[in-house]
Design a protein around this motif. Structure first.
Motif, short mmCIF file in Angstrom:
data_model
loop_
_atom_site.label_atom_id
_atom_site.label_comp_id
_atom_site.label_asym_id
_atom_site.label_seq_id
_atom_site.Cartn_x
_atom_site.Cartn_y
_atom_site.Cartn_z
N GLU A 367 47.76 37.77 42.71
CA GLU A 367 47.34 38.72 41.67
C GLU A 367 45.94 38.39 41.18
O GLU A 367 45.11 39.29 40.95
CB GLU A 367 48.34 38.66 40.50
CG GLU A 367 47.99 39.55 39.32
CD GLU A 367 48.06 41.03 39.62
OE1 GLU A 367 47.44 41.82 38.87
OE2 GLU A 367 48.73 41.41 40.63
N LEU A 368 45.64 37.11 41.04
CA LEU A 368 44.28 36.71 40.63
C LEU A 368 43.26 37.13 41.69
O LEU A 368 42.18 37.61 41.36
CB LEU A 368 44.21 35.19 40.44
CG LEU A 368 44.71 34.62 39.11
CD1 LEU A 368 44.63 33.10 39.13
CD2 LEU A 368 43.90 35.16 37.94
N ARG A 369 43.62 36.94 42.95
CA ARG A 369 42.70 37.31 44.03
C ARG A 369 42.44 38.81 44.04
O ARG A 369 41.31 39.26 44.31
CB ARG A 369 43.27 36.88 45.38
CG ARG A 369 43.20 35.37 45.63
CD ARG A 369 43.26 35.07 47.12
NE ARG A 369 43.22 33.65 47.36
CZ ARG A 369 44.29 32.88 47.56
NH1 ARG A 369 45.50 33.43 47.53
NH2 ARG A 369 44.17 31.60 47.78
N GLN A 370 43.47 39.59 43.77
CA GLN A 370 43.28 41.05 43.76
C GLN A 370 42.34 41.47 42.65
O GLN A 370 41.58 42.43 42.79
CB GLN A 370 44.64 41.74 43.58
CG GLN A 370 45.53 41.65 44.81
CD GLN A 370 46.88 42.34 44.59
OE1 GLN A 370 47.15 42.85 43.51
NE2 GLN A 370 47.71 42.33 45.62
N ASN A 371 42.36 40.74 41.54
CA ASN A 371 41.48 41.07 40.43
C ASN A 371 40.09 40.49 40.60
O ASN A 371 39.11 41.11 40.17
CB ASN A 371 42.09 40.56 39.11
CG ASN A 371 43.19 41.45 38.60
OD1 ASN A 371 42.96 42.41 37.87
ND2 ASN A 371 44.42 41.16 39.01
N ARG A 372 39.98 39.30 41.22
CA ARG A 372 38.70 38.65 41.36
C ARG A 372 38.05 38.91 42.72
O ARG A 372 36.83 38.91 42.85
CB ARG A 372 38.87 37.13 41.21
CG ARG A 372 39.14 36.66 39.81
CD ARG A 372 37.93 36.78 38.93
NE ARG A 372 36.74 36.22 39.56
CZ ARG A 372 35.52 36.39 39.08
NH1 ARG A 372 35.31 37.11 37.99
NH2 ARG A 372 34.48 35.84 39.69
#
Length: 649
Positions: A367-372
């Motif tokens: 989820e962090l990767r999708q946002n960042r």
């Protein structure tokens, strides 16, 4: 409803008078004005209550308590003050200084209310104790005045005035009620804040805690006891934060309205479970990452989720690989401000990702990767300035986990350093005054890449020497210690004229070190520490100290003394290093000590203390809505005269 009836309902428990998270915030001047208005029969406003079901389990055996409880939302300060004056004691759930509403006196000749002052009142029969009058009626005073030759001639007038005070209890206050099963926490908060748009805002945490206290009066004190324990260990958390952790553990949700349907027993169990989970996290983060103090902790709103993860995992962080992957996620939430905005909705989304799954941490990281897009760090990420930047805890962490060495002794800057001169201090590599003389800007002077951590002894020894002078001496004495702090070893970069190039080069080295550690943490390849410790086992002096020169050390002591003084007055200590951000969330100014919600939360202006700051900073702070003071003496005077109103005693 009569004031006397309201107070009776508070005593019976059918109306709850919780002081919420902000506690009692009125001062003596406000209490005096309230009584004066009631005495003159001026309107003092209506009350707003929310009728809701209490936990029936907690009410068993209490025949005087109904299944419903009326939560007093608007009018807390007024009714708390009246309760204290009329009953002569503080009500349940009280959190504040009872001296604010005790020892109120009335002068029967001048018709004025004032708080007790021995020089003015002792031996003067004109002064009447208002609480004594409320509790015992006017008869004792009639007898006293009748026996006084100077007072007997005006006895009828005095009786009329005393009776006017005593009958305050019979004044009717208009009570607005919010009722209906469809009125959940979110709805009630919205209604209250619309009705009270010009006054104190009610948070969802305020109301959730109020409802819990309605069924379990000791809840607030139980929460405060845990917060105080963590504070003594170096971690100063807010009650709203702890309540969020409990909510996540008990309900698996972020929204406080989910607490509406839990029983008192479930809340008590959740409180204890959340405490154990937080303890486990603080010990792990301190031992594994070296983040041993709240000012370098970061991302505290990731804790509710991690508490839920531990709860789901049988109160365990899992094996070493799972533990380190969770820490990898935690660090990234800190660096990228995962919960900086829309905390509740973001946290709810993340809580869903760890339920009923075999790979909860992988889901969070994805989820962090999708946002960042990319979790890799770059040199430009360390361009931030000031001790308030998000990457500041990363600099501290790298110093600990990569075993950086002290430039004076050559010893590792690890947690086991002892002695008064061995705590870590923030050191400007290129001295501030040295750079300001060459017209470098403040953002450059205070850039993170111009900071490192050393022992106090070494910091004092280096003092204000330029790096071109002291770097060669250090490297000759302890080869390799400069590189352990990611110092570029090109000596041309140590010259003042090349300072900007030095910053760029060090930023790249810091990014490289950070990426290496994070990747090893993610893969489970970071070696186990030789030490582990319990941050609660003994009184600890935190390694992190906020000073970087002798002058700053004196300033730190001044601020620390002021915080102790504020605490002694029963007032909030203020926030260290409070940031004022621009529209891009970049820091514009750093306030030494700040009360962003006011010393009396929401009832007084935001206040700032600025010691030896430039005019630009003062303008920024003023534009942000703060009333600022430039000396501790000015600030103390403000507290005494405008907040505590002690000049009248």
């Amino acid at each position: 409803m009569k004031i006397s009836t309201i107070l009776d309902q508070i005593d019976m428990g059918s109306m709850a008078l919780p002081e919420f998270q902000r506690g009692y915030v009125w001062n003596r001047n406000q209490v005096r004005d309230l009584m004066n208005s009631l005495y003159k029969r001026y309107p003092v406003g209506s009350l707003l209550v929310w009728e809701t079901k209490r936990d029936k389990t907690a009410a068993r055996g209490q025949s005087n308590v109904t299944d419903n409880v009326k939560m007093l939302l608007d009018g807390q300060q007024r009714m708390t003050s009246l309760y204290g004056i009329i009953r002569g004691k503080a009500p349940k759930f009280f959190d504040g200084d009872p001296k604010v509403f005790t020892y109120l006196y009335f002068n029967v000749e001048e018709e004025v209310f004032e708080f007790y002052g021995p020089m003015k009142m002792d031996g003067n029969p004109s002064w009447v104790d208002v609480t004594d009058l409320m509790k015992n009626g006017i008869e004792p005073f009639i007898s006293k005045f009748s026996e006084d030759p100077e007072k007997s001639s005006s006895l009828g007038l005095y009786i009329k005035r005393l009776n006017q005070i005593h009958q305050v209890q019979e004044i009717n206050l208009h009570v607005e009620e919010i009722t209906g099963e469809d009125k959940d926490t979110d709805t009630v908060v919205e209604i209250f804040n619309k009705v009270n748009s010009g006054g104190t805002k009610l948070s969802k945490g305020d109301l959730a805690l109020a409802k819990v206290c309605g069924s379990w009066p000791e809840a607030r004190n139980e929460l405060k006891a845990r917060l105080e324990r963590w504070k003594k260990a170096g971690f100063d958390f807010k009650m709203d934060w702890y309540l969020r952790c409990i909510n996540a553990v008990v309900t698996g949700e972020a929204k406080f309205q989910n607490l509406d349907d839990i029983t008192t027993k479930e809340f008590k169990d959740g409180l204890e479970t959340a405490e154990k989970a937080v303890d486990k996290l603080l010990n792990t983060i301190s031992s594994r990452l070296g983040l041993d103090h709240d000012r370098v902790l970061g991302s505290v709103y990731s804790f509710p989720l991690m508490c839920r993860y531990i709860y789901n995992n049988g109160m365990s962080l899992g094996d070493h690989r799972q533990r380190d992957q969770l820490l990898y996620w935690y660090i990234n939430t800190m660096l990228w401000g995962r919960y900086a905005a829309s905390t509740e909705s973001t946290l709810d989304k993340d809580l869903d990702l760890i339920e009923d799954t075999d790979q909860p941490i992988e889901n969070l990281v994805q989820e962090l990767r999708q946002n960042r897009g990319d979790l890799k760090l770059y040199g430009s990420d360390f361009k931030g300035w000031s001790r308030g930047a998000r990457f500041y805890p990363m600099l501290y962490m790298l110093t600990r986990v990569w075993h950086a060495k002290d430039w004076g002794s050559g010893d590792e800057l690890s947690h086991h350093l002892l002695g008064n001169l061995c705590g870590l201090q923030l050191h400007h590599i290129f001295p501030k005054a040295y750079l300001y003389d060459s017209d470098y800007e403040r953002r450059e002077v205070n850039a993170l890449a111009n900071m490192t951590f050393l022992t106090q002894e070494t910091n004092l020894e280096i003092s204000d020497k330029p790096p071109i002078q002291y770097f060669p001496e250090i490297e000759a004495k302890h080869p390799g210690v400069l590189a352990s702090h990611w110092i570029p070893m090109d000596e041309n970069l140590w010259k003042k004229e090349n300072f900007k190039d030095f910053l760029v080069a060090r930023q790249e080295l810091l990014a490289e070190a950070a990426n290496k550690f994070l990747n090893e943490l993610k893969e489970g390849h970071v070696e186990e520490n030789e030490f582990t410790h319990d941050v609660f086992s003994e009184k600890r002096e935190p390694l992190y100290i906020r000073v970087d020169s002798i002058a700053d050390q004196e300033e730190e002591q001044l601020l620390s003394d002021l915080q102790s003084w504020m605490s002694g007055q029963g007032l909030p200590e203020g926030e260290w290093g409070y940031e004022i951000l621009d529209e891009n969330e970049e820091p514009q100014a750093i306030i030494d000590l700040a009360w962003p919600d006011g010393v009396q939360k929401y009832l007084s202006h935001p206040v700032a203390l600025l010691i030896d700051e430039d005019e630009e900073t003062k303008k920024i702070v003023n534009k942000a809505g703060f009333r600022y003071f430039t000396s501790a003496e000015e600030f103390r005077k403000y507290i005494l005269e405008e907040i505590l109103v002690l000049n009248t005693i």
